[in-house]
Scaffold this active site. Structure first.
Site, short mmCIF file in Angstrom:
data_model
loop_
_atom_site.label_atom_id
_atom_site.label_comp_id
_atom_site.label_asym_id
_atom_site.label_seq_id
_atom_site.Cartn_x
_atom_site.Cartn_y
_atom_site.Cartn_z
N CYS A 286 0.81 -1.23 0.00
CA CYS A 286 0.00 0.00 0.00
C CYS A 286 0.84 1.27 0.00
O CYS A 286 0.31 2.36 -0.17
CB CYS A 286 -0.95 0.01 1.19
SG CYS A 286 -0.10 0.08 2.78
N ASP B 281 2.50 2.54 2.59
CA ASP B 281 2.60 3.18 3.90
C ASP B 281 4.00 3.02 4.47
O ASP B 281 4.60 1.95 4.38
CB ASP B 281 1.59 2.57 4.89
CG ASP B 281 0.15 2.88 4.55
OD1 ASP B 281 -0.08 3.75 3.69
OD2 ASP B 281 -0.74 2.24 5.12
N CYS C 61 -2.22 6.30 4.82
CA CYS C 61 -3.65 6.60 4.92
C CYS C 61 -4.02 7.00 6.35
O CYS C 61 -3.19 6.94 7.26
CB CYS C 61 -4.46 5.39 4.49
SG CYS C 61 -4.30 3.97 5.61
N CYS D 53 -2.44 -1.73 8.76
CA CYS D 53 -1.99 -0.49 9.40
C CYS D 53 -1.63 -0.74 10.87
O CYS D 53 -0.62 -0.24 11.36
CB CYS D 53 -3.07 0.59 9.29
SG CYS D 53 -3.46 1.03 7.59
#
Length: 166
Positions: free
Chosen positions: A69, A71, A95, A138
Site C-alpha cells: 500500500c 505506507d 492513509c 496499518c
C-alpha cells in the site's frame, strides 16, 4: 437543428443541476464516511508527531513499511535510566488508518517499560480504532514499528560486563 436541440438540452441539464439539493461539505468528507470516529480523531489531531535524536543511546528508532500500500511509518521511543519509555514520536506517510495507528501506538507506549511495550499487539490497536479487515495491515505496521524501535534501543545498550564507550 441538432445544434439547437443540444443547446437546449445543455441549458436544461445545467438548470436541474443548479436546483439539486446539496449535502453539507462535512457529510461528503472521506474520513467521516470511510473511517471510524476514533480514526478520524487521531488523523485530525495526531498525538506525538515529530522526531527524537536518533543518535542518542536512549532513543530507539523503528522504520517499517508496507510495499503493498506504500505506507511508511517511523516510530521513536525515548527510554529513561530505569527502563521506562518517557517519550515517543512518529512520522507516517500513509492513509488515515496508518496515521491513527501510529498516533495511538505512541500514546500507548509512553509510561510503559520496554518489556511492557513488547506486549502491545496489532489486534489491540485495531480493536481500539475499530479498523475494518482491509485496514488491519496499518495496525500490524504500528506493532512492527514498536518492536523495531525497541530492538534498536536494545542494540544501543551496553552488554552486561561491557564498558560503555564514550
Amino acid at each position: 437543428m441538432a445544434a439547437a436541440g443540444a443547446g437546449r438540452l445543455r441549458r436544461a441539464t445545467s438548470a436541474l443541476l443548479l436546483q439539486a439539493p446539496r449535502l453539507p461539505v462535512r457529510e461528503l468528507s472521506a474520513p467521516a464516511r470511510l473511517y471510524h470516529k476514533k480514526v478520524v480523531d487521531h488523523y485530525e489531531n495526531p498525538r506525538n508527531v515529530g522526531s527524537l535524536d536518533k543518535t542518542s543511546k536512549n532513543v530507539g528508532t523503528g522504520l517499517v513499511g508496507a510495499p503493498a500500500c506504500g505506507d511508511v511509518m517511523k516510530l521513536q521511543i525515548q527510554v529513561d535510566e530505569k527502563g521506562k519509555i518517557v517519550d515517543a514520536r512518529f512520522k507516517t506517510f500513509g492513509c488515515g488508518s496508518a496515521i491513527a495507528s501510529s498516533s495511538l501506538a505512541t500514546e500507548w507506549v509512553k509510561g510503559k517499560t520496554v518489556e511492557e511495550a513488547l506486549t502491545i499487539k496489532n489486534t489491540d490497536i485495531a480493536k481500539e480504532l475499530c479498523l475494518p479487515p482491509v485496514k488491519l495491515h496499518c495496525s500490524m505496521l504500528a506493532e512492527d514499528a514498536i518492536k523495531a524501535a525497541l530492538a534498536d534501543y536494545k542494540l544501543k545498550q551496553p552488554k552486561k560486563g561491557e564498558v560503555e564507550k564514550q
